[in-house]
Design a protein around this motif. Sequence first.
Motif, PDB file in Angstrom:
ATOM      1  N   ARG A  27       0.815  -1.203   0.000  1.00  0.00           N
ATOM      2  CA  ARG A  27       0.000   0.000   0.000  1.00  0.00           C
ATOM      3  C   ARG A  27       0.861   1.271   0.000  1.00  0.00           C
ATOM      4  N   ALA A  28       1.982   1.209   0.717  1.00  0.00           N
ATOM      5  CA  ALA A  28       2.897   2.350   0.711  1.00  0.00           C
ATOM      6  C   ALA A  28       3.501   2.547  -0.680  1.00  0.00           C
ATOM      7  N   LEU A  29       3.809   1.448  -1.373  1.00  0.00           N
ATOM      8  CA  LEU A  29       4.337   1.531  -2.730  1.00  0.00           C
ATOM      9  C   LEU A  29       3.308   2.160  -3.660  1.00  0.00           C
ATOM     10  N   LEU A  30       2.073   1.697  -3.585  1.00  0.00           N
ATOM     11  CA  LEU A  30       1.027   2.250  -4.440  1.00  0.00           C
ATOM     12  C   LEU A  30       0.800   3.732  -4.125  1.00  0.00           C
ATOM     13  N   ALA A  31       0.758   4.077  -2.854  1.00  0.00           N
ATOM     14  CA  ALA A  31       0.560   5.473  -2.466  1.00  0.00           C
ATOM     15  C   ALA A  31       1.674   6.358  -3.017  1.00  0.00           C
ATOM     16  N   VAL A  47      12.914   3.279  -2.132  1.00  0.00           N
ATOM     17  CA  VAL A  47      13.493   2.633  -0.950  1.00  0.00           C
ATOM     18  C   VAL A  47      13.291   3.525   0.278  1.00  0.00           C
ATOM     19  N   ALA A  48      13.535   4.827   0.107  1.00  0.00           N
ATOM     20  CA  ALA A  48      13.357   5.754   1.235  1.00  0.00           C
ATOM     21  C   ALA A  48      11.906   5.828   1.668  1.00  0.00           C
ATOM     22  N   GLU A  49      10.982   5.789   0.718  1.00  0.00           N
ATOM     23  CA  GLU A  49       9.565   5.871   1.053  1.00  0.00           C
ATOM     24  C   GLU A  49       9.089   4.617   1.783  1.00  0.00           C
ATOM     25  N   LEU A  50       9.591   3.459   1.365  1.00  0.00           N
ATOM     26  CA  LEU A  50       9.123   2.199   1.944  1.00  0.00           C
ATOM     27  C   LEU A  50       9.815   1.867   3.261  1.00  0.00           C
ATOM     28  N   TRP A  51      11.117   2.127   3.346  1.00  0.00           N
ATOM     29  CA  TRP A  51      11.869   1.664   4.521  1.00  0.00           C
ATOM     30  C   TRP A  51      12.597   2.769   5.284  1.00  0.00           C
ATOM     31  N   GLY A  52      12.531   3.987   4.792  1.00  0.00           N
ATOM     32  CA  GLY A  52      13.239   5.071   5.479  1.00  0.00           C
ATOM     33  C   GLY A  52      14.738   4.857   5.454  1.00  0.00           C
ATOM     34  N   LEU A  70       2.641  -5.869  -7.181  1.00  0.00           N
ATOM     35  CA  LEU A  70       1.678  -4.807  -7.429  1.00  0.00           C
ATOM     36  C   LEU A  70       1.314  -4.754  -8.909  1.00  0.00           C
ATOM     37  N   ARG A  71       2.294  -4.937  -9.783  1.00  0.00           N
ATOM     38  CA  ARG A  71       2.014  -4.922 -11.226  1.00  0.00           C
ATOM     39  C   ARG A  71       1.056  -6.047 -11.601  1.00  0.00           C
ATOM     40  N   ARG A  72       1.279  -7.231 -11.058  1.00  0.00           N
ATOM     41  CA  ARG A  72       0.391  -8.353 -11.371  1.00  0.00           C
ATOM     42  C   ARG A  72      -1.030  -8.073 -10.900  1.00  0.00           C
ATOM     43  N   ARG A  73      -1.128  -7.462  -9.711  1.00  0.00           N
ATOM     44  CA  ARG A  73      -2.457  -7.169  -9.178  1.00  0.00           C
ATOM     45  C   ARG A  73      -3.192  -6.176 -10.063  1.00  0.00           C
TER      46      ARG A  73
END
Length: 262
Positions: A27-31, A47-52, A70-73
């Motif tokens: 969800r963080a990736l999609l956001a 990487v920074a957005e997902l894991w800081g 996410l692409r498959r979904r």
Amino acid sequence: MIEFLVLGPLECRSANHPVNVTGTLQRALLATLLAAEGIPVSVDSLVAELWGDSPPPHWENALQAHISRLRRRIDAVAGDRSTRLIVEHSGYRLQTEDGTVDAKVFMRKLDNARLLGTTDPGTAADVLRDALSLWRGKAFGLVAQGSLCRTVAQRYETARVVALETLFDLQLRGGRHTDIIPMLSELVEAPTLNERFCEQLMIALYRSGQQARALASYFRMRDRLDDELGVEPTITLRNLFNAILNHHPALRLGADHAVLRA
């Protein structure tokens, strides 16, 4: 076709049915990709957005796995092939069809309403009400947010305040002052201490024959500004207070209250 809703809890829909994107990182990736508004996001930024500052030991594999999932979904439900998570040399980009991201629709309606405001205030007000109806809560909801998402969420939230301020001004100009008193009363008590809302509430109350309440609203805002921020009201709000005391002609029904902000 998939719709992406970010003006509230993050949601995806296809043909009005929910598309489940589960997991905090998914969800963080999609956001993050939606916050980029079609601009490629670099690997370092993702990487920074997902894991800081604490990515996992094999973050390259982990990131690729999340992107592939996410692409498959998305591909599974985008039967018209209109939405894609695209790999580019500068990063990853989520391509969306026009009118499928509520935030973009909202911003476009806001721009349109502001253009119409001087020539067709009635239509402008209708457009703003339609735009504001897209909001379901805080932008991006409870999704864990990195700096990009936080920045974009704040921009959307600021635009929502502008839309509300513009709508209330249009309604005051149109003689609908009594209609906006309940919402303005609630907004004036919010933690954000918006003095523009207080100005509009004071005018609406005055035009409704409630001068005492209008003055009380000023005193309440003045005291909160002093207690919470250690500052005085703006000169505009103080001038409005004096205008109410002196029954300024611009406060009359049908007059242009905007001159009081000059």
